[in-house]
Design a protein around this motif. Structure first.
Motif, short mmCIF file in Angstrom:
data_model
loop_
_atom_site.label_atom_id
_atom_site.label_comp_id
_atom_site.label_asym_id
_atom_site.label_seq_id
_atom_site.Cartn_x
_atom_site.Cartn_y
_atom_site.Cartn_z
N GLY A 58 0.72 -1.23 0.11
CA GLY A 58 -0.08 0.12 -0.11
C GLY A 58 0.87 1.31 0.03
O GLY A 58 1.92 1.31 -0.65
N VAL A 59 0.39 2.24 0.54
CA VAL A 59 1.03 3.43 0.78
C VAL A 59 2.07 3.65 1.80
O VAL A 59 2.14 2.70 2.68
CB VAL A 59 0.22 4.69 0.99
N ASP A 60 3.03 4.37 1.55
CA ASP A 60 4.25 4.57 2.44
C ASP A 60 3.75 5.55 3.65
O ASP A 60 3.93 6.75 3.57
CB ASP A 60 5.33 5.23 1.91
N ILE A 61 3.34 4.89 4.57
CA ILE A 61 2.73 5.55 5.82
C ILE A 61 4.00 6.27 6.48
O ILE A 61 3.78 7.46 7.28
CB ILE A 61 2.24 4.54 6.96
N LYS A 62 5.07 5.96 6.54
CA LYS A 62 6.16 6.60 7.25
C LYS A 62 6.54 7.87 6.42
O LYS A 62 6.82 9.01 7.07
CB LYS A 62 7.67 5.68 7.27
N THR A 67 6.28 13.95 6.90
CA THR A 67 6.07 15.15 6.18
C THR A 67 5.16 15.92 7.03
O THR A 67 3.96 15.54 7.32
CB THR A 67 5.58 14.53 4.85
N PRO A 68 5.51 17.08 7.05
CA PRO A 68 4.48 18.05 8.02
C PRO A 68 3.36 18.37 7.12
O PRO A 68 3.43 18.50 5.81
CB PRO A 68 5.38 19.32 7.97
N GLY A 69 2.22 18.58 7.77
CA GLY A 69 0.74 19.19 7.07
C GLY A 69 0.36 17.80 6.30
O GLY A 69 0.52 16.76 6.83
N HIS A 70 -0.30 18.33 5.41
CA HIS A 70 -1.03 17.06 4.78
C HIS A 70 -0.80 16.79 3.28
O HIS A 70 -1.43 16.16 2.36
CB HIS A 70 -2.57 17.47 4.68
N GLN A 71 0.33 17.33 2.91
CA GLN A 71 0.72 17.30 1.49
C GLN A 71 1.30 15.97 1.08
O GLN A 71 0.64 15.39 0.13
CB GLN A 71 2.06 18.20 1.31
N ALA A 72 1.75 14.89 2.00
CA ALA A 72 1.79 13.71 1.72
C ALA A 72 0.78 12.88 1.80
O ALA A 72 0.50 11.95 0.77
CB ALA A 72 2.76 12.90 2.73
N LEU A 73 -0.29 13.10 2.47
CA LEU A 73 -1.52 12.37 2.41
C LEU A 73 -2.30 12.82 1.09
O LEU A 73 -2.86 11.95 0.35
CB LEU A 73 -2.35 12.84 3.57
N LEU A 74 -2.22 14.14 0.83
CA LEU A 74 -2.96 14.42 -0.53
C LEU A 74 -2.29 14.08 -1.83
O LEU A 74 -2.85 13.38 -2.66
CB LEU A 74 -2.89 16.23 -0.73
N GLY A 75 -0.94 13.78 -1.67
CA GLY A 75 -0.12 13.25 -2.71
C GLY A 75 -0.58 11.57 -2.82
O GLY A 75 -0.37 11.37 -4.18
N GLU A 226 -11.82 13.37 5.90
CA GLU A 226 -12.74 13.82 7.17
C GLU A 226 -12.10 13.20 8.56
O GLU A 226 -11.89 13.82 9.37
CB GLU A 226 -14.03 13.29 7.05
N LEU A 227 -11.72 12.00 8.44
CA LEU A 227 -10.86 11.35 9.56
C LEU A 227 -9.78 12.09 9.78
O LEU A 227 -9.26 12.04 11.03
CB LEU A 227 -10.68 9.74 9.19
N ASN A 228 -8.93 12.56 8.83
CA ASN A 228 -7.67 13.30 9.00
C ASN A 228 -7.92 14.72 9.72
O ASN A 228 -7.25 15.10 10.33
CB ASN A 228 -6.85 13.48 7.67
N LEU A 229 -9.11 15.01 9.37
CA LEU A 229 -9.18 16.44 9.93
C LEU A 229 -9.62 16.38 11.41
O LEU A 229 -9.28 17.32 12.17
CB LEU A 229 -10.39 17.03 9.18
#
Length: 244
Positions: A58-62, A67-75, A226-229
């Motif tokens: 899956g995704v690289d959770i580390k 990564t500060p903020g939500h940029q990695a999540l959005l990416g 939503e969960l991230n917020l």
């Protein structure tokens, strides 16, 4: 490390290679999407495989947690969306060759593939609930019946290649050393057909699909945001990174 592509006799093999567990960073998902789309334009069939211990974790959770903020999540969300769509919309059939673990985003890729060949050590599952996310239930529902899919999402349980073969979503289960060979054998069968007819068949099958996989997956992603917020997702991811 990265996404590798080789072509032979009008067949392309796209290989995921992100050691140690093929957890893809955001850019890796975008690179995979681009490679699959290009392979589909230039070949008659595409084999999607992976090197290493398992197909995809899956995704690289580390990456998200460092990564500060939500940029990695959005990416990661954009990358997964693009990669899953690239498999589904590939101009020619995609044969997924799955070994070891196939988790999270791996299920998104495999669920959107046209044909799945698995080694007898392969397992499939969505650990999303334990990671503070939702997503790829859309694609899991293409592999298992509805109520089993729900149980797997809620419990994060996995199923085996043999179980998926029983449900008809895995075409063949083979020994690990025969996996690529078996996937290429199916790809050669397809590549031997008239290319225009195969491409039309892919469009036709997507057109009669009862589920709009892109819209359905996008709906799931909205709940992840939503969960991230609320902060609960960050807590769950950090717990995973810390090994708790």
């Amino acid at each position: 490390m990265g996404i590798h592509v080789r072509s032979d006799a009008d067949i392309a093999e796209v290989v995921i290679d992100f050691p140690p567990v093929n957890a893809l960073p955001a850019q890796g998902w975008l690179d995979l999407a681009q490679a699959i789309s290009k392979a589909g334009r230039q070949n008659r069939a595409v084999v999607l495989a992976a090197n290493g211990r398992g197909f995809c974790a899956g995704v690289d959770i580390k990456e998200m947690q460092r990564t500060p903020g939500h940029q990695a999540l959005l990416g990661a969300n954009k990358g997964c969306y693009e990669a899953f769509a690239a498999v589904y919309e590939c101009e020619v059939p995609v044969i997924a060759a799955v070994h070891g673990f196939c988790l999270g985003g791996g299920v998104g890729l495999v669920g959107n593939a046209d044909i799945v060949i698995a080694s007898d050590d392969a397992t499939f599952g969505l650990p999303e609930v334990d990671r503070g996310a939702l997503g790829a239930a859309t694609h899991l529902a293409r592999l298992v019946p509805q109520h089993l899919m729900r149980a797997m999402v809620y419990t994060c349980a996995t199923v085996t290649a043999q179980q998926l073969h029983h449900h008809g979503s895995v075409l063949e289960v083979v020994a690990p050393e025969r996996l690529r060979e078996a996937a290429w054998a199916v790809a050669r069968q397809i590549a031997g057909k008239h290319p225009a007819i195969i491409r039309a068949a892919k469009q036709a099958l997507n057109g009669i699909d009862p589920v709009d996989v892109k819209r359905s997956y996008r709906f799931e992603q909205g709940f992840t945001f939503e969960l991230n917020l609320t902060g609960v997702s960050d807590e769950a991811r950090q717990s995973f990174v810390d090994g708790r």
